[in-house]
Design an enzyme around this catalytic site. Structure first.
Site, short mmCIF file in Angstrom:
data_model
loop_
_atom_site.label_atom_id
_atom_site.label_comp_id
_atom_site.label_asym_id
_atom_site.label_seq_id
_atom_site.Cartn_x
_atom_site.Cartn_y
_atom_site.Cartn_z
N ASP A 1 -6.26 5.50 3.30
CA ASP A 1 -6.20 4.17 2.70
C ASP A 1 -7.53 3.42 2.94
O ASP A 1 -8.33 3.81 3.80
CB ASP A 1 -5.06 3.41 3.37
CG ASP A 1 -4.82 2.04 2.79
OD1 ASP A 1 -3.94 1.93 1.92
OD2 ASP A 1 -5.49 1.07 3.21
N HIS B 1 0.83 -1.20 0.00
CA HIS B 1 0.00 0.00 0.00
C HIS B 1 0.88 1.26 0.00
O HIS B 1 0.53 2.27 -0.60
CB HIS B 1 -0.92 0.02 1.22
CG HIS B 1 -1.98 -1.04 1.18
ND1 HIS B 1 -3.31 -0.80 1.45
CD2 HIS B 1 -1.92 -2.36 0.89
CE1 HIS B 1 -4.00 -1.92 1.34
NE2 HIS B 1 -3.18 -2.88 1.00
#
Ligand code: UDP
Length: 477
Positions: free
Chosen positions: A124, A16
């Site tokens: 996120d 990520h």
């Protein structure tokens, strides 16, 4: 010139972090008024210990003056029993516990030589709880989604399903009409969390909260996932969608001169192989198989006669020498002129190499993106997380992958029977057949995706639109 700041909160996984940091760099290149703070959540070991190394590398980037990494103090972890129920829920709870630290960091952590105005909090997929912080501080929030548009559509679909059915999924549920997929989706390809109450509730809630943001950025290319992207972009309940991918490290170590000697060996071996002749097998950062499955795989590789480069990891003992004892007797000796078995592989370099002809992949989003970028067709072998639904999309909606399995699950307790050598051999022969139209399709798609990032390409335009939006007087006033 007064500076404008975006604060990012990525989830603590390298996969990520890479796309988040690359996105941040792209933003900085677009407008010199922008500066970026990336808040790092660093849970205690054994959670991803590659984060520190990654940040160290990134911190020395030439944009050091306008991008900074601030590591947050550790937050109290949720009760250990939550981990046993659902890893996704555990992570979401853990990250939610960082809210006060994020708030504190935003309020107190000043830049040394300027006092930028904060114009957005970029979160996120695991971090929707941070929308609370944005609301408290009256900052607009944006979602940066590191996986594909199809899967994001699935997260929105969770509440549609819940309104109709009111429970998590069973693997025996009928095929699902999920708007972000062109074909009906079999319930057997849904992520693990969809069939656990805790995981399902947790992601359903994330999906609901994503709608509170004022923009959704996705690590994809509009032309690549056109069905899913059009579907999200035309949903009146969603904020504007920006396709800004691909944002992975896609060019590998070439020219960086820091590869390990094992990597060099692999690359030297590849240099000696004919174009498009090598089958690469690799299953992400944590994918592994039990010995009986490894044996079936070895038999398939041997029978198919194909050249291969096989990255194997074992959960208990990663020493490669041990594989000699697990694999069929004499396998390594008999295949030594046409195959290599390795541990961690320099995947991007391998996919970029002209000798690589196909990729047996677990279909993690990063691996998918890397394969598409380099035009390497895929054989699907998903193992965990959202990989099964990614694999389904690659086979059915995008037609750039050969289906080997869509429903194998890595966790011993619930995986189906082992994939048999015959099934695998058939898929290998199919993907390596140079007449297979899939080979050209994925090469063409790779080119489309590379063009998307160039000036005038769809991702470049989308990024420009996003920058204009965040800089416009409304969000900056
Ligand atoms: N990777 C690699 N060598 C390996 C295994 C993985 O370089 O032997 C890299 C791969 O290139 C990708 C990432 O690790 O960038 C895996 O990400 P993905 O999203 O595909 O799967 P995950 O590890 O998150 O399951």
């Amino acid at each position: 010139m007064s500076k404008l700041e975006l604060v990012f909160v990525p989830a603590p996984f390298v996969g990520h972090l890479v796309s988040t940091c690359n996105f941040a760099e792209n933003l900085l290149n677009r407008d010199e008024r922008l500066c970026i703070t990336i808040l790092i959540i660093r849970p205690p070991p054994p959670w991803d210990n590659r984060i520190d190394a990654y940040i160290k590398r990134s911190s020395s980037s030439p944009d050091g003056r306008r991008i900074r990494y601030v590591t947050l103090p550790q937050a109290e972890p949720p009760p250990a029993e939550e981990l046993a129920k659902s890893i996704e829920k555990y992570f979401s709870l853990l990250i939610a516990n960082y809210r006060p630290h994020v708030k504190e960091a935003i309020i107190t952590n000043k830049w040394p030589d300027s006092n930028p105005k904060i114009i957005g909090l970029v979160i996120d997929m695991f971090c929707s709880a941070m929308i609370d912080v944005a609301n408290e501080l009256n900052i607009p929030s944006y979602l940066f989604f590191t996986s594909g548009a199809g899967f994001l559509g699935f997260l929105f679909y969770l509440s549609v399903w819940h309104d109709q059915v009111g429970r998590e999924f069973n693997r025996s549920d009928a095929d699902l009409k999920i708007a972000s997929y062109a074909h009906p989706v079999p319930s057997k390809v849904l992520p693990d969390f969809a069939s656990s109450k805790e995981g399902y509730d947790s992601f359903r809630e994330h999906g609901v909260r994503f709608k509170e943001t004022i923009g959704i950025l996705i690590n994809t290319v509009a032309e690549f996932e056109s069905h899913a992207v059009n579907n999200l972009a035309s949903d009146p309940e969603l904020p504007p969608v920006y396709t800004v991918g691909f944002l992975n490290d896609l060019e590998g170590q070439k020219g960086k001169g820091n590869s390990k000697s094992e990597d060099e060996e692999i690359m030297k071996w590849l240099d000696q192989q004919p174009p498009s002749s090598v089958l690469f097998l690799c299953f992400g950062s944590v994918g592994f198989f039990e010995p009986p499955q490894l044996i079936e795989m070895a038999i398939a590789l041997e029978r198919s006669g194909v050249r291969f480069l096989w990255s194997i990891r074992h959960p208990v003992d990663a020493e490669l020498s041990k594989f000699e004892e697990i694999l069929p007797e004499g396998f390594l000796e008999r295949t030594k002129n046409r195959g290599i078995v390795c541990g961690w592989a320099p995947q991007v370099d391998i996919l970029a190499h002209k000798a690589t002809g196909a990729f047996v992949s677990h279909c993690g989003w990063n691996s998918t993106v890397e394969s598409v970028w380099h035009g390497v067709p895929i054989v699907t072998w998903p193992l965990y997380a959202e990989q099964h639904i990614n694999a389904f999309q690659l086979v059915n909606d995008l037609e750039i992958a050969v289906e080997l399995t869509l429903d194998y699950r890595m966790r011993e307790s619930d995986h189906r029977e082992n994939v048999k050598a015959e099934e695998m051999e058939k898929a290998i022969r199919c993907i390596m057949d140079c007449g297979n139209p899939m080979r050209k399709r994925i090469k063409d798609m790779g080119e489309i995706c590379r063009n998307a990032l160039m000036e005038g390409g769809s991702s470049s335009i989308s990024l420009g639109r996003f920058v204009e939006t965040i800089l416009d007087s409304k969000s900056c006033s």
